[in-house]
Write a protein that holds these residues in place. Sequence first.
Motif, PDB file in Angstrom:
ATOM      1  N   ILE A 280      26.200  46.683 -21.079  1.00  0.00           N
ATOM      2  CA  ILE A 280      26.584  48.156 -20.925  1.00  0.00           C
ATOM      3  C   ILE A 280      27.882  48.115 -19.965  1.00  0.00           C
ATOM      4  CG2 ILE A 280      24.788  48.532 -19.231  1.00  0.00           C
ATOM      5  CD1 ILE A 280      24.994  51.480 -20.153  1.00  0.00           C
ATOM      6  N   SER A 281      28.896  48.654 -20.361  1.00  0.00           N
ATOM      7  CA  SER A 281      29.856  48.752 -19.465  1.00  0.00           C
ATOM      8  C   SER A 281      29.906  49.985 -18.234  1.00  0.00           C
ATOM      9  CB  SER A 281      31.151  48.911 -20.121  1.00  0.00           C
ATOM     10  OG  SER A 281      31.182  50.293 -20.863  1.00  0.00           O
ATOM     11  N   LEU A 282      30.695  50.173 -17.442  1.00  0.00           N
ATOM     12  CA  LEU A 282      30.713  51.134 -16.332  1.00  0.00           C
ATOM     13  C   LEU A 282      30.767  52.563 -17.099  1.00  0.00           C
ATOM     14  CD1 LEU A 282      30.551  52.272 -13.645  1.00  0.00           C
ATOM     15  CD2 LEU A 282      32.811  51.667 -13.417  1.00  0.00           C
ATOM     16  N   GLN A 283      31.653  52.425 -17.935  1.00  0.00           N
ATOM     17  CA  GLN A 283      32.130  53.825 -18.683  1.00  0.00           C
ATOM     18  C   GLN A 283      31.172  54.412 -19.535  1.00  0.00           C
ATOM     19  OE1 GLN A 283      35.609  53.839 -21.077  1.00  0.00           O
ATOM     20  NE2 GLN A 283      35.473  56.038 -21.504  1.00  0.00           N
ATOM     21  N   GLN A 284      30.186  53.356 -20.149  1.00  0.00           N
ATOM     22  CA  GLN A 284      29.069  53.762 -21.038  1.00  0.00           C
ATOM     23  C   GLN A 284      27.871  54.057 -20.141  1.00  0.00           C
ATOM     24  OE1 GLN A 284      28.724  49.781 -22.819  1.00  0.00           O
ATOM     25  NE2 GLN A 284      29.521  50.705 -24.925  1.00  0.00           N
ATOM     26  N   ALA A 285      27.676  53.362 -18.941  1.00  0.00           N
ATOM     27  CA  ALA A 285      26.548  53.835 -17.865  1.00  0.00           C
ATOM     28  C   ALA A 285      26.704  55.161 -17.521  1.00  0.00           C
ATOM     29  CB  ALA A 285      26.523  52.862 -16.846  1.00  0.00           C
TER      30      ALA A 285
ATOM     31  N   SER B  32      27.687  53.729  -8.469  1.00  0.00           N
ATOM     32  CA  SER B  32      27.489  53.123  -7.294  1.00  0.00           C
ATOM     33  C   SER B  32      26.124  52.213  -7.416  1.00  0.00           C
ATOM     34  CB  SER B  32      26.889  54.081  -6.325  1.00  0.00           C
ATOM     35  OG  SER B  32      26.265  53.314  -5.140  1.00  0.00           O
ATOM     36  N   ARG B  33      25.133  52.726  -8.352  1.00  0.00           N
ATOM     37  CA  ARG B  33      23.927  52.029  -8.843  1.00  0.00           C
ATOM     38  C   ARG B  33      24.407  50.843  -9.794  1.00  0.00           C
ATOM     39  NH1 ARG B  33      19.281  54.408  -6.995  1.00  0.00           N
ATOM     40  NH2 ARG B  33      19.845  56.368  -6.421  1.00  0.00           N
TER      41      ARG B  33
ATOM     42  N   ALA C  66      14.859  45.138  -9.108  1.00  0.00           N
ATOM     43  CA  ALA C  66      14.697  46.381  -8.564  1.00  0.00           C
ATOM     44  C   ALA C  66      15.638  47.427  -8.577  1.00  0.00           C
ATOM     45  CB  ALA C  66      14.466  46.409  -6.831  1.00  0.00           C
ATOM     46  N   SER C  67      17.167  46.900  -8.499  1.00  0.00           N
ATOM     47  CA  SER C  67      18.574  47.565  -8.675  1.00  0.00           C
ATOM     48  C   SER C  67      18.612  47.925 -10.126  1.00  0.00           C
ATOM     49  CB  SER C  67      19.735  46.917  -8.182  1.00  0.00           C
ATOM     50  OG  SER C  67      19.852  45.594  -8.892  1.00  0.00           O
ATOM     51  N   ARG C  68      18.176  47.055 -11.309  1.00  0.00           N
ATOM     52  CA  ARG C  68      18.152  47.490 -12.569  1.00  0.00           C
ATOM     53  C   ARG C  68      17.333  48.603 -12.769  1.00  0.00           C
ATOM     54  NH1 ARG C  68      17.734  42.879 -16.717  1.00  0.00           N
ATOM     55  NH2 ARG C  68      17.924  44.785 -18.128  1.00  0.00           N
ATOM     56  N   ALA C  69      16.070  48.599 -12.331  1.00  0.00           N
ATOM     57  CA  ALA C  69      15.093  49.819 -12.467  1.00  0.00           C
ATOM     58  C   ALA C  69      15.739  50.937 -11.969  1.00  0.00           C
ATOM     59  CB  ALA C  69      13.834  49.399 -11.514  1.00  0.00           C
ATOM     60  N   GLU C  70      16.451  51.144 -10.784  1.00  0.00           N
ATOM     61  CA  GLU C  70      17.107  52.150 -10.227  1.00  0.00           C
ATOM     62  C   GLU C  70      18.126  52.692 -11.361  1.00  0.00           C
ATOM     63  OE1 GLU C  70      18.304  51.569  -6.225  1.00  0.00           O
ATOM     64  OE2 GLU C  70      16.407  51.202  -5.572  1.00  0.00           O
ATOM     65  N   LEU C  71      18.908  51.689 -11.889  1.00  0.00           N
ATOM     66  CA  LEU C  71      19.984  52.164 -12.601  1.00  0.00           C
ATOM     67  C   LEU C  71      19.376  52.837 -13.740  1.00  0.00           C
ATOM     68  CD1 LEU C  71      22.869  52.152 -13.375  1.00  0.00           C
ATOM     69  CD2 LEU C  71      22.817  50.000 -14.460  1.00  0.00           C
TER      70      LEU C  71
ATOM     71  N   ASN D  80      31.883  44.950  -2.811  1.00  0.00           N
ATOM     72  CA  ASN D  80      31.024  46.053  -3.355  1.00  0.00           C
ATOM     73  C   ASN D  80      31.443  47.127  -2.318  1.00  0.00           C
ATOM     74  OD1 ASN D  80      28.947  47.179  -4.689  1.00  0.00           O
ATOM     75  ND2 ASN D  80      27.967  47.319  -2.748  1.00  0.00           N
ATOM     76  N   GLN D  81      31.791  47.185  -1.069  1.00  0.00           N
ATOM     77  CA  GLN D  81      32.097  48.125  -0.224  1.00  0.00           C
ATOM     78  C   GLN D  81      33.626  48.651  -0.887  1.00  0.00           C
ATOM     79  OE1 GLN D  81      32.291  46.663   3.888  1.00  0.00           O
ATOM     80  NE2 GLN D  81      30.086  46.310   3.720  1.00  0.00           N
ATOM     81  N   ARG D  82      34.410  47.864  -1.346  1.00  0.00           N
ATOM     82  CA  ARG D  82      35.682  48.114  -1.813  1.00  0.00           C
ATOM     83  C   ARG D  82      35.507  49.264  -3.076  1.00  0.00           C
ATOM     84  NH1 ARG D  82      39.804  45.531  -4.623  1.00  0.00           N
ATOM     85  NH2 ARG D  82      38.148  44.530  -5.776  1.00  0.00           N
ATOM     86  N   GLN D  83      34.650  48.710  -3.820  1.00  0.00           N
ATOM     87  CA  GLN D  83      34.164  49.498  -5.122  1.00  0.00           C
ATOM     88  C   GLN D  83      33.825  50.784  -4.743  1.00  0.00           C
ATOM     89  OE1 GLN D  83      35.687  48.678  -7.492  1.00  0.00           O
ATOM     90  NE2 GLN D  83      36.158  46.689  -8.088  1.00  0.00           N
TER      91      GLN D  83
END
Length: 432
Positions: free
Chosen positions: A33-38, A137-138, A203-208, A410-413
């Motif tokens: 899944i891409s960022l735009q799709q998410a 962010s997630r 864990a981060s995938r679950a939060e997303l 990540n901080q830049r993004q």
Amino acid sequence: MFDVPLMNKYGLLAAAMSLLLCATAGPVRGEEISLQQAVEIAVQNNAELNAFRKEEGLREAAKTKAGLLPNPTLELGLESGALTGNSGENAFSVGVSQEFLLAGKREKRLTLAQKELEVYRWQLADRERLLRLDAKSRFYQVLLDVRKLKLAEGGIELNRHLYQVAKERLAAGDIPELELNLVQVELARSEGEKTAALEAVLASRAELSLILGGSEVEPALPTGSLEAGGAVKEAQADLFRLALERRPDLKALKAEAERGSAELSLAQAEGVPNLTAGLGLKRDTTAVEVAGLEGKDTSYTVGLTLSMPIPLFDKNQPGVREASVRRDSAGSRLAAAVKRVEREVATAYASLSNAEALLSLYLRNVLPQLEENLKLASEAYQLGEVPVLTVLEEQKKYLEVNQGYLEALNQRQQALFKLEAAAATELTGGVQ
């Protein structure tokens, strides 16, 4: 001149080091899944946002109610003289009365209801703005954790390579067994770090998945690169101007101020009483005795009544005062919000600039030097010129600095996403 086996060892070392910077695959299979799709899935499926969307029906109902006129009143009356000994006398009346709203109350109520709906819609748009920020962010937190997992795997490869070299040197009698044990402990520790990194990915995938709407999108695996995006071309002043024009929370506060003015206008109109007009028909029947004979006389009358409260004491002074305070409060909150938005834009812009400078330092000076240091230390250890602790220390520095580099990416993004949310616009140098 090195022999072929030694050159192969260097090749393994180079492959392990290159693995540290590779993040093209995820640890768990799933639909990509891409960022735009998410972001689109989050806006469509997020449970809290959808619950707030359903509240639009409440505002629409309030608007419909504000446009309705008061219902007319039907009045029926029956009088009889049967209980007073005059059974021949009775009266019957029927009438209809209607309350008329004066001082433009109906139009003012409609205006107020429309402003309530406008405030709600801008609040909904602002929730979508914040949800987009959270989803982005997630999404990139998952990409960061995947890169950290690959970094941990690269650390294992480095330690395996070092363990093989130490094992061969021990067999040749060049080092004590303690050195091999030290490398073995470091290898076990790096494998433990990989396990922790894998748990962080899950864990981060679950939060997303949660923010995207739940289990139906749980298998999705974000695709992309932490290095995506380029420098922002817009100036800070231009971004602040865009924020003032586009931020839905500012538009909601402006609508609230306008709602306050509409509420004040209605409160002032409520001080004018309404007029009630009634139209009635009455039939009177009386007993008449003529020459000993009793007869009945029936008459009909039509009446018109007008009634209006006298605004002697209550002119809706408290309502006017409350509406005035709410209007002034909305104006003050709007002025404070403008300053807050300016600060948000400035903070995000500065964070992005600092992150870009830090990344430039990593890429130009730190990472190349560390890679060279690790390579030299590994070569020197294989030649017996340095102890194993020197290599372990260089490997530790290399892994830690790469961790810092990933955090800086990540901080830049994250700073870029916050700047986009602050300016309520997609930046030309943003991530696609």
